[in-house]
Scaffold this active site. Structure first.
Site, short mmCIF file in Angstrom:
data_model
loop_
_atom_site.label_atom_id
_atom_site.label_comp_id
_atom_site.label_asym_id
_atom_site.label_seq_id
_atom_site.Cartn_x
_atom_site.Cartn_y
_atom_site.Cartn_z
N LYS A 1 46.92 21.66 36.37
CA LYS A 1 47.33 22.71 37.29
C LYS A 1 48.79 22.58 37.70
O LYS A 1 49.46 23.57 37.95
CB LYS A 1 46.41 22.71 38.51
N ARG B 1 20.31 38.47 28.96
CA ARG B 1 19.38 38.11 30.04
C ARG B 1 20.02 38.17 31.42
O ARG B 1 19.40 38.60 32.39
CB ARG B 1 18.84 36.69 29.81
N ASP C 1 37.56 15.16 33.32
CA ASP C 1 37.46 15.09 34.79
C ASP C 1 38.69 14.41 35.39
O ASP C 1 39.17 14.81 36.46
CB ASP C 1 36.19 14.35 35.20
N GLN D 1 21.76 34.97 26.13
CA GLN D 1 22.09 34.68 27.53
C GLN D 1 22.84 35.84 28.18
O GLN D 1 22.58 36.19 29.34
CB GLN D 1 22.92 33.41 27.61
N LYS E 1 31.14 26.38 43.17
CA LYS E 1 30.08 27.07 42.42
C LYS E 1 29.56 26.11 41.34
O LYS E 1 30.33 25.30 40.82
CB LYS E 1 30.64 28.34 41.76
N ASP F 1 35.71 36.08 40.13
CA ASP F 1 36.15 34.71 39.92
C ASP F 1 37.63 34.78 39.54
O ASP F 1 38.13 35.85 39.17
CB ASP F 1 35.33 34.08 38.79
N ASP G 1 39.72 31.87 37.64
CA ASP G 1 40.06 31.23 36.37
C ASP G 1 39.21 31.81 35.23
O ASP G 1 37.99 31.82 35.30
CB ASP G 1 39.85 29.72 36.46
N SER H 1 38.93 26.80 42.51
CA SER H 1 40.29 26.28 42.70
C SER H 1 40.63 26.25 44.18
O SER H 1 40.15 27.08 44.96
CB SER H 1 41.31 27.14 41.95
#
Length: 537
Positions: free
Chosen positions: A218, A500, A209, A497, A295, A62, A64, A255
């Site tokens: 950005k 797992r 958002d 998490q 994603k 990935d 970012d 992105s």
């Protein structure tokens, strides 16, 4: 025998803390002359599930918060300020919010926001709430138990009533939510009509958002990347080492191409004089780059999203037939971007994991190692849906493991105090039962009562010592939330998490350069409580 075992442990711990002699420029890699020495504990890769790198044919990243590590003191503050402005100017919040400031160190990953009640929670792996705040006010033990402990059915602590703070980017919105909770409690007339805690959280998300949609964040990063992104000069040597070992490398990011190119130029377009290029040389370190991947939906093989090829110079999107170049309308032959590169890296937008597997000729999903920072967006889906091997980047880990090393004697003392409390309480219970027996003589009764009083006094002293030592240890990691991977004596929800869903986890993606690309990663042995007692762990 026990003494010899302790000596061996001490020697091993000292050995583990020896540091490789890096050249200070981040260019040291496993395959260099310095390679093979013990790695600093803060840069180690930790293993949950066995992973033989010889079986890995492609390593993906990935961008970012994985390859590009953003500076929280600048980038998170930028996100916070942008969100505040959207709340005031677009969503009608009081202008007083514009004077608020952001403490980027306050929130941590793994917290849960109770949207309805305005509470911020930290819980253990069993979903028991261990630390709870209403806004910035700590909840009493009684309030905490009354709200989250006295119910006939266990709460799942999931959406839609709760929000999970699992990314570094979400720390700013969690802090802003806590500020709004306090603000509403003190000045309800300054909050938009009808805005309860849930509505305020929804508005914060909407404001975040808006910042993404209009490109505010950005654009600022693109103007001055070095102000917002850590300059990790060891990324290129790591990528070169992986590629020299015969593995394919790929990048999958949400992105879009224009921003991806700017960030990757900053990270990988380094000239000899230290300046950065503004061309496409960084593409030589990858076989495939997929931008705008959307994603976690990208990881579903039944995702029918179209795959477009990106022409790097213009950013133009070209139609493809599942990755195969197609002639554009009005042309008889397909266009092939970037003909000048010795080994062409193909750049795409959209698509799905099926396209990626085809482009890289992946025969089995277990041949892929994917490195990301987001448990749900990167790790859970790629692991659970596909069976990819996964590595989670946890930047907070470097400081945490170094503190664990420094506090190892304190942790032993805490275990000793806890055992002492247990022993005293067992003796108290036994004495109380003894006082109930018939036929106990008055003198003996008085002696037992005196002994009981002394034990209860001793228990209180040990309890206070234990609680004080535990709080001091807790605050060494974080003054409010304590150790990232612990909640009380249990693993935290976040640690659960990680265990797992991540095969490997580490503090920085470039830590891969410190290990052989053919290494067999093996986990430490699991222990259950009865084994700890028997083996004297």
């Amino acid at each position: 025998m026990e003494g010899n075992h302790k000596d061996v442990d001490d020697v091993m711990l000292q050995f583990q803390h020896k540091v490789c002699n890096d050249d200070g420029q981040g260019l040291f890699i496993w395959s260099s002359r310095q390679g093979g020495c013990q790695i600093d504990v803060g840069k180690r890769i930790f293993c949950n599930r066995s992973l033989n790198m010889k079986n890995i044919v492609a390593v993906g990243f990935d961008m970012d918060y994985t390859l590009a590590q953003y500076m929280p003191e600048t980038f998170e503050s930028l996100a916070y300020e942008g969100t505040i402005r959207k709340l005031v100017y677009d969503l009608g919040y009081h202008p007083e919010l514009l004077d608020w400031t952001f403490d980027w160190k306050y929130m941590v990953r793994g917290l849960v926001l109770d949207k309805k009640r305005g509470n911020i929670l930290k819980m253990d792996r069993h979903k028991y709430v261990k630390v709870a705040y209403h806004g910035f006010r700590e909840m009493s033990k009684e309030d905490k138990v009354g709200t989250y402990g006295n119910t006939l059915t266990r709460d799942s602590f999931d959406e839609p009533d709760y929000a999970l703070i699992d990314t570094l980017f979400s720390l700013a919105e969690a802090y802003l939510f806590a500020q709004l909770v306090d603000f509403r409690d003190k000045y309800p007339s300054k909050i938009p009509d009808g805005a309860d805690y849930s509505r305020m959280y929804k508005d914060v998300r909407a404001a975040v958002d808006l910042c993404h949609r209009d490109g505010t964040l950005k654009q600022m990063v693109a103007k001055d990347p070095k102000k917002y992104i850590n300059d990790d000069t060891s990324i290129v040597p790591m990528l070169k080492m992986l590629r020299d070992s015969g593995r394919s490398t790929f990048l999958v990011t949400n992105s879009l191409w224009d921003y991806t190119n700017i960030v990757m130029n900053f990270l990988c377009g380094r000239k000899k004089d230290g300046s950065t290029t503004s061309n496409f040389d960084w593409l030589q370190y990858f076989d495939v780059v997929i931008t705008g991947s959307a994603k976690p939906g990208f990881f579903h093989d039944d995702n029918r999203a179209n795959l477009f090829e990106v022409e790097p110079e213009s950013g133009m999107l070209l139609n493809t037939d599942n990755g195969t170049p197609m002639p554009q309308v009005g042309s008889t032959s397909p266009r092939f971007p970037l003909k000048g590169l010795k080994k062409t890296c193909r750049v795409f937008q959209g698509g799905s994991v099926g396209h990626l597997h085809k482009l890289l000729s992946i025969e089995s999903s277990s041949q892929v190692l994917y490195v990301g920072d987001h448990i749900y967006g990167d790790i859970l889906r790629s692991k659970k849906v596909l069976g990819w091997r996964t590595m989670l980047v946890v930047p907070e880990l470097e400081r945490e493991v170094k503190l664990l090393w420094e506090l190892r004697d304190t942790r032993k003392q805490l275990r000793f105090l806890r055992n002492e409390r247990d022993l005293i309480e067992d003796n108290i219970h036994h004495l109380k039962w003894s006082l109930k027996f018939e036929g106990v003589q008055p003198d003996e009764m008085q002696m037992l009562a005196t002994e009981l009083s002394q034990l209860e006094s001793q228990r209180e002293k040990v309890r206070l010592r234990h609680q004080l030592s535990q709080r001091e240890c807790h605050q060494k990691f974080h003054n409010v939330w304590g150790q990232l991977m612990k909640a009380g004596y249990q693993n935290s929800r976040f640690a659960h998490q990680v265990e797992r869903f991540a095969c490997l986890y580490t503090s920085q993606v470039s830590n891969l350069r410190l290990y052989s690309p053919d290494k067999y990663y093996r986990p430490s042995e699991d222990f259950m409580p009865h084994e700890f007692d028997i083996l004297g762990m």
